[in-house]
Design an enzyme around this catalytic site. Structure first.
Site, PDB file in Angstrom:
ATOM      1  N   CYS A   1     109.566  64.337  27.018  1.00  0.00           N
ATOM      2  CA  CYS A   1     109.998  64.729  28.550  1.00  0.00           C
ATOM      3  C   CYS A   1     111.148  65.968  28.090  1.00  0.00           C
ATOM      4  O   CYS A   1     111.633  66.557  29.041  1.00  0.00           O
ATOM      5  CB  CYS A   1     110.858  63.789  29.030  1.00  0.00           C
ATOM      6  SG  CYS A   1     109.470  62.434  29.365  1.00  0.00           S
TER       7      CYS A   1
ATOM      8  N   HIS B   1     115.174  67.668  34.198  1.00  0.00           N
ATOM      9  CA  HIS B   1     113.741  66.897  34.236  1.00  0.00           C
ATOM     10  C   HIS B   1     113.670  65.916  35.160  1.00  0.00           C
ATOM     11  O   HIS B   1     114.743  65.165  35.641  1.00  0.00           O
ATOM     12  CB  HIS B   1     113.694  65.934  32.574  1.00  0.00           C
ATOM     13  CG  HIS B   1     112.667  65.167  32.568  1.00  0.00           C
ATOM     14  ND1 HIS B   1     111.459  65.206  32.649  1.00  0.00           N
ATOM     15  CD2 HIS B   1     113.172  63.679  32.104  1.00  0.00           C
ATOM     16  CE1 HIS B   1     110.711  64.254  32.724  1.00  0.00           C
ATOM     17  NE2 HIS B   1     111.381  63.273  32.389  1.00  0.00           N
TER      18      HIS B   1
ATOM     19  N   ASN C   1     107.239  61.474  37.398  1.00  0.00           N
ATOM     20  CA  ASN C   1     107.818  62.020  36.063  1.00  0.00           C
ATOM     21  C   ASN C   1     106.476  62.592  35.406  1.00  0.00           C
ATOM     22  O   ASN C   1     105.626  62.062  34.997  1.00  0.00           O
ATOM     23  CB  ASN C   1     108.283  60.928  35.321  1.00  0.00           C
ATOM     24  CG  ASN C   1     108.755  61.463  33.772  1.00  0.00           C
ATOM     25  OD1 ASN C   1     108.462  62.423  33.379  1.00  0.00           O
ATOM     26  ND2 ASN C   1     109.349  60.528  33.115  1.00  0.00           N
TER      27      ASN C   1
HETATM   28  N1  ACO Z   1     107.130  47.019  41.279  1.00  0.00           N
HETATM   29  C1  ACO Z   1     107.636  45.845  41.506  1.00  0.00           C
HETATM   30  N2  ACO Z   1     108.483  45.047  40.799  1.00  0.00           N
HETATM   31  C2  ACO Z   1     108.814  45.978  39.553  1.00  0.00           C
HETATM   32  C3  ACO Z   1     108.353  47.133  39.060  1.00  0.00           C
HETATM   33  C4  ACO Z   1     107.492  47.540  40.056  1.00  0.00           C
HETATM   34  N3  ACO Z   1     106.679  48.753  39.834  1.00  0.00           N
HETATM   35  N4  ACO Z   1     108.435  47.328  37.954  1.00  0.00           N
HETATM   36  C5  ACO Z   1     109.328  46.243  37.350  1.00  0.00           C
HETATM   37  N5  ACO Z   1     109.668  45.458  38.425  1.00  0.00           N
HETATM   38  C6  ACO Z   1     110.466  44.158  38.517  1.00  0.00           C
HETATM   39  C7  ACO Z   1     110.700  43.703  37.167  1.00  0.00           C
HETATM   40  O1  ACO Z   1     109.539  42.995  36.688  1.00  0.00           O
HETATM   41  C8  ACO Z   1     111.810  42.724  37.292  1.00  0.00           C
HETATM   42  O2  ACO Z   1     111.511  41.414  37.719  1.00  0.00           O
HETATM   43  P1  ACO Z   1     112.004  40.191  37.209  1.00  0.00           P
HETATM   44  O3  ACO Z   1     113.375  40.288  37.644  1.00  0.00           O
HETATM   45  O4  ACO Z   1     111.323  39.147  38.221  1.00  0.00           O
HETATM   46  O5  ACO Z   1     111.830  40.132  35.628  1.00  0.00           O
HETATM   47  C9  ACO Z   1     112.770  43.526  38.377  1.00  0.00           C
HETATM   48  O6  ACO Z   1     111.730  44.588  38.813  1.00  0.00           O
HETATM   49  C10 ACO Z   1     113.664  44.444  37.618  1.00  0.00           C
HETATM   50  O7  ACO Z   1     113.369  44.971  36.855  1.00  0.00           O
HETATM   51  P2  ACO Z   1     114.116  46.040  36.057  1.00  0.00           P
HETATM   52  O8  ACO Z   1     113.398  46.801  34.833  1.00  0.00           O
HETATM   53  O9  ACO Z   1     115.450  45.472  35.753  1.00  0.00           O
HETATM   54  O10 ACO Z   1     114.421  47.176  37.132  1.00  0.00           O
HETATM   55  P3  ACO Z   1     115.335  48.498  37.117  1.00  0.00           P
HETATM   56  O11 ACO Z   1     116.203  48.433  38.164  1.00  0.00           O
HETATM   57  O12 ACO Z   1     115.880  48.752  35.675  1.00  0.00           O
HETATM   58  O13 ACO Z   1     114.149  49.636  37.392  1.00  0.00           O
HETATM   59  C11 ACO Z   1     112.935  51.352  36.322  1.00  0.00           C
HETATM   60  C12 ACO Z   1     113.162  50.083  36.543  1.00  0.00           C
HETATM   61  C13 ACO Z   1     112.640  52.339  37.310  1.00  0.00           C
HETATM   62  C14 ACO Z   1     111.968  51.867  35.172  1.00  0.00           C
HETATM   63  C15 ACO Z   1     114.495  51.836  35.867  1.00  0.00           C
HETATM   64  O14 ACO Z   1     114.754  51.135  34.707  1.00  0.00           O
HETATM   65  C16 ACO Z   1     114.358  53.349  35.147  1.00  0.00           C
HETATM   66  O15 ACO Z   1     114.411  54.297  36.082  1.00  0.00           O
HETATM   67  N6  ACO Z   1     114.596  53.541  34.099  1.00  0.00           N
HETATM   68  C17 ACO Z   1     114.648  54.847  33.506  1.00  0.00           C
HETATM   69  C18 ACO Z   1     113.292  54.925  32.916  1.00  0.00           C
HETATM   70  C19 ACO Z   1     112.540  56.287  33.007  1.00  0.00           C
HETATM   71  O16 ACO Z   1     112.934  57.077  34.030  1.00  0.00           O
HETATM   72  N7  ACO Z   1     111.494  56.419  32.071  1.00  0.00           N
HETATM   73  C20 ACO Z   1     110.876  57.635  32.243  1.00  0.00           C
HETATM   74  C21 ACO Z   1     110.557  58.051  30.983  1.00  0.00           C
HETATM   75  S1  ACO Z   1     111.852  58.387  30.162  1.00  0.00           S
HETATM   76  C22 ACO Z   1     112.307  59.844  30.744  1.00  0.00           C
HETATM   77  O17 ACO Z   1     111.729  60.584  31.350  1.00  0.00           O
HETATM   78  C23 ACO Z   1     113.849  59.847  30.993  1.00  0.00           C
END
Ligand code: ACO
Length: 327
Positions: free
Chosen positions: A118, A254, A284
């Protein structure tokens, strides 16, 4: 002894391409247990484009490149350097840049890929800028292109909602400082921390499993590092070039997640109206997201010649950094 001329890399044209097929959040909710509301609240993403079955990364790159060449009013035969940033190459080898060069019918450029995921577009921009500054290339195509839909585990809701396909391209032209005026790439700074390679990766590759693998990610860890590292990188590059945050006309980062973008902007004291956001429509697109966002902002008449842009990106590695560009 006379010093060699230091050329400046000026953006002559920007282009982009998005595959026609659009997947909404509701479409994904039919495949995994998720909802439009969850995805929008946590990421800001509403939809993403997926390449057709026979559409490869090089096809997207060639289309974005043709668009950039048209906007730059350049002929493909003027290009002497083609760099493609991608983590989803058509083949293990030859490079997607070589395959893109073939599609574009250019036979004179040096063409190669860079792997910065990325942050890949910023890496390609830095490498091209160095070639141009040293007089080793005159006119370069810098492309970020991805078909991340092929790296997604469609059964994993933690990652399958986040990514999309697309390509963006920039034509860079070497100019003397007199001709460039204040336009051009001021600087790019990138850093890697391989110790964090296990928080965002694919679980396969030619040397380990013999297949490309699927994306695996510790979302919260990536989120935390993204906000702190991108803020830190921006502060450092602004200080290095003696630029204040008020001098920045546009923040074009990004596009991973609207929450990451807004948190970084808030920490930098950047007002909302200076942020370019496309993650809502593109999701993304990894290395393609920055040039696609730049292309979108130019098309919308927001970014204009002479504007000062702060770019930022972070990807699996971890690799991250920033660029300052006067368009
Ligand atoms: N739909 C519904 N529920 C979901 C989903 C989904 N798509 N994905 C995860 N959950 C659930 C999980 O299972 C979890 O449930 P649980 O508590 O029963 O176990 C709950 O939601 C919370 O999960 P978290 O992983 O804690 O959610 P978070 O608030 O951290 O959001 C996310 C997840 C959006 C991925 C966030 O962590 C994030 O944005 N991280 C950055 C990662 C990113 O952007 N990566 C892209 C590639 S890297 C880059 O380009 C920078």
């Amino acid at each position: 002894m006379t010093h060699p001329v230091q050329w400046r890399s000026v953006i002559a044209g920007v282009g982009g391409y998005l595959p026609h097929r659009v997947l909404t959040n509701d479409d994904l909710a039919k495949v995994v247990d998720t909802s439009h509301e969850w995805i929008v609240e946590r990421t800001g993403i509403h939809q993403r484009h997926f390449a057709a079955e026979n559409e490869l990364t090089s096809h997207l790159c060639a289309k974005a490149a043709e668009c950039a060449l048209k906007n730059a009013e350049k002929d493909i035969n003027e290009i002497d350097l083609i760099i493609v940033a991608t983590a989803s190459p058509d083949l293990t080898f030859p490079s997607t840049a070589a395959l893109t060069q073939k599609l574009l019918k250019n036979s004179k450029a040096l063409a190669f890929d860079v792997a910065g995921v990325c942050a890949g577009f910023l890496l390609a921009l830095q490498v091209a800028d160095n070639f141009i500054r040293l007089g080793q290339a005159k006119t370069a195509l810098v492309i970020g292109g991805e078909t991340f839909s092929r790296l997604i585990d469609m059964e994993d809701r933690r990652t399958n909602v986040l990514f999309g396909d697309g390509a963006g391209a920039v034509v860079l032209e070497g100019m003397s400082p007199e001709k460039a005026g204040n336009r051009g790439i001021l600087g790019v700074h990138l850093q890697t921390e391989g110790q964090l390679s296990d928080i965002l990766y694919t679980d396969g590759g030619p040397s380990s499993t013999g297949h490309a693998g699927k994306i695996r990610m510790s979302g919260q860890e990536v989120y935390k590092h993204a906000v702190t590292k991108l803020t830190d990188s921006a502060v450092k590059i602004l200080a290095k070039y003696n630029i204040t945050i008020n001098d920045i006309d546009w923040f074009i980062p990004h596009q991973a997640n609207v929450r990451i973008i807004e948190s970084v902007a808030q920490r930098l004291n950047l007002p909302r109206e200076k942020i370019v956001v496309t993650v809502d429509k593109h999701a993304n697109t990894s290395a393609a997201s920055i040039p696609l966002a730049l292309w979108t902002a130019i098309q919308e008449g927001r970014v204009k010649p002479g504007d000062l842009i702060l770019h930022e990106g972070i990807g699996g590695g971890l690799i991250w950094g920033s660029a300052l560009v006067r368009y």
